[in-house]
Motif scaffolding. Structure first.
Motif: not given
Ligand code: ADP
Ligand code: MG
Length: 456
Positions: A161-165, A288-289, A318-322
């Motif tokens: 969920g950190l943006g690799k894809t 994150r903001m 993670s970004v996915r969590e956000l």
């Protein structure tokens, strides 16, 4: 009347718009699209699994009725997440040869899907660059501008969920923006494996090889999935060589650095390191903001700064969590008919999030969980009596980190693992000497430590 899937869905949405609240429409329905027809069913996609399940659950009945009304008779409607589509690594349909679906009477051609199988939402424009992903993002831009010139392969790694894809699709999208004729394919390692298995069963391996080796740019996601799969690795090895020799670009992602994948053959690992290896870490507070602001902007959501701040402080993993937090908050707001503010966010996200105050509160349990996750074992196994090698290392690391981060007394640490304090001393020493001698171990321990201590 012959309608494309796309046209059917626009009409359905037009009608749905007056049937649901504006908030619901904007939150849930606007982001959906019909991508085509397969086997006589209309395939509708949403941006994520969570999103589309919600749509089906809450609006499935209504949408099916509307589809039937538009098409003139009931037909099957399938909902799925955009990422999984099309599940084949390459479009199997010949997009230039429109056919009529016998059941539907609508065109099965997918005119607006020219770009192989990339998600068009995953662009550089939508990607926020911060200290956590700077190198990876810059490398991807360089590769997108000049494929196979600078870094080949480009190997990106980082947690879920950190943006690799996203970054990898951005490379493909950018290349196609400049030149739609470049052959770009995205494939997850799981799809690659499945396609190979099928090809073997059906005696179509030559065809399989040709398909992959014909690409100008091959994007291979989640390569760690190939761990332990020798036959697939063998095949991928040859694909890699064929593409690399022909100076075609490869971009590969993994949840770990190449050196850290014991189940992957050495010759592949060394090839992964031929180009550039770049990591992606969890985003810090400012990033994150920025990610939340960008999301609000693109999805046209009204989120006040204090709400964005609350989410950014609460979701750190993670970004996915956000993104999950935003979806949940909007859902809650539309179901309870309450405005989105910090109070609502606090209620809606309860249980999902650590409250901001406790972000820094590190407990032995959290450390055990994080170590267990990193090593792929269960937290219970760490405290069990079992003494297999798979468990010994993470158990020792967990003891070491609990001592190091929490300064817990030896006896207490021992109790946590059903061991005595001399075992703890031995373990801590073992890890300390390991950290000096073994770069791979050092990397993993630091990774866990950064996950635990990044609370900003
Ligand atoms: P991974 O492949 O590392 O598991 P994804 O690429 O699927 O992660 O990212 C998860 C979600 O977070 C996606 O919706 C993606 O668009 C979003 N995302 C991740 N990183 C960023 C970023 N830096 N800026 C904007 N969105 C991001
Ligand atoms: Mg991914």
């Amino acid at each position: 009347m012959e309608l494309t899937a796309h046209e059917v869905w626009s009409r359905v949405l037009e009608r749905a718009e007056s049937a649901v609240t504006e908030q619901s429409f904007r939150t849930w329905l606007e982001g959906t699209g019909a991508v085509g027809v397969s086997d006589g069913e209309l395939v509708v996609e949403g941006p994520s699994q969570f999103h589309i399940e919600w749509v089906e659950d809450k609006f499935g009945g209504l949408l099916r009725e509307l589809v039937a009304a538009v098409v003139g008779r009931p037909i099957r409607v399938t909902f799925r997440a955009a990422q999984s589509a099309p599940s084949l690594s390459f479009p199997e349909l010949d997009l230039n040869a429109p056919q009529s679906d016998p059941v539907l009477g609508v065109s099965t051609a997918i005119p607006d899907r020219r770009r192989s199988n990339l998600n068009e939402r995953y662009t550089f424009d939508r990607y926020v660059v911060g200290g956590n992903n700077e190198l990876a993002a810059a490398a991807c831009r360089a590769v997108a501008e000049q494929p196979a010139r600078m870094y080949n392969p480009l190997f990106l790694y980082g947690g879920v969920g950190l943006g690799k894809t996203h970054l990898m699709h951005a490379v493909g999208n950018r290349i196609l923006d400049r030149d739609p004729h470049v052959r770009v394919a995205y494939v997850s390692s799981e799809q690659f494996t499945n396609a190979l298995v099928t090809a073997i069963q059906e005696g179509q391996t030559a065809d399989f090889r040709r398909r992959y080796r014909n690409m100008d740019v091959l994007l291979v996601d989640d390569i760690h999935f190939l761990e332990g799969k020798e036959r697939t690795q063998e095949e991928f090895f040859h694909t890699f060589n064929a593409l690399h020799d022909a100076q075609h670009q490869l971009v590969i992602t993994s949840d770990r650095p190449p050196k850290d994948m014991p189940g992957i053959e050495e010759r592949l690992v060394s090839r992964f390191e031929w180009g550039l290896v770049a990591d992606i870490k969890p985003p810090d507070y400012e990033t994150r903001m920025a990610i939340l602001r960008k999301k609000a902007e693109y999805d046209r959501l009204t989120l006040d700064d204090d709400v964005i701040d609350f989410i950014a402080r609460s979701c750190t993993a993670s970004v996915r969590e956000l993104e999950g937090a935003v979806i949940k908050l909007l859902a809650y707001s539309s179901l309870t008919h309450r405005d989105v503010d910090v109070a609502l966010a606090r209620t809606a996200l309860q249980g999902m999030l650590r409250p901001p105050e406790s972000t820094h509160r590190l407990t032995p349990k959290r450390i055990q969980n994080a170590v267990a996750r990193e090593w792929g074992v269960s937290p219970e196994a760490l405290t069990s009596k079992r003494r297999t090698r798979e468990l010994t290392v993470p158990r020792q690391v967990a003891m070491y980190l609990i001592r190091d981060l929490l300064d817990e007394p030896l006896v207490r640490v021992g109790n946590l693992f059903n061991r005595d304090h001399s075992t703890v001393i031995h373990s801590v020493r073992k890890v300390e000497s390991g950290l000096e001698a073994d770069a791979r171990l050092r990397h993993r321990v630091e990774h866990v430590r950064s996950l635990l201590t990044d609370g900003s």
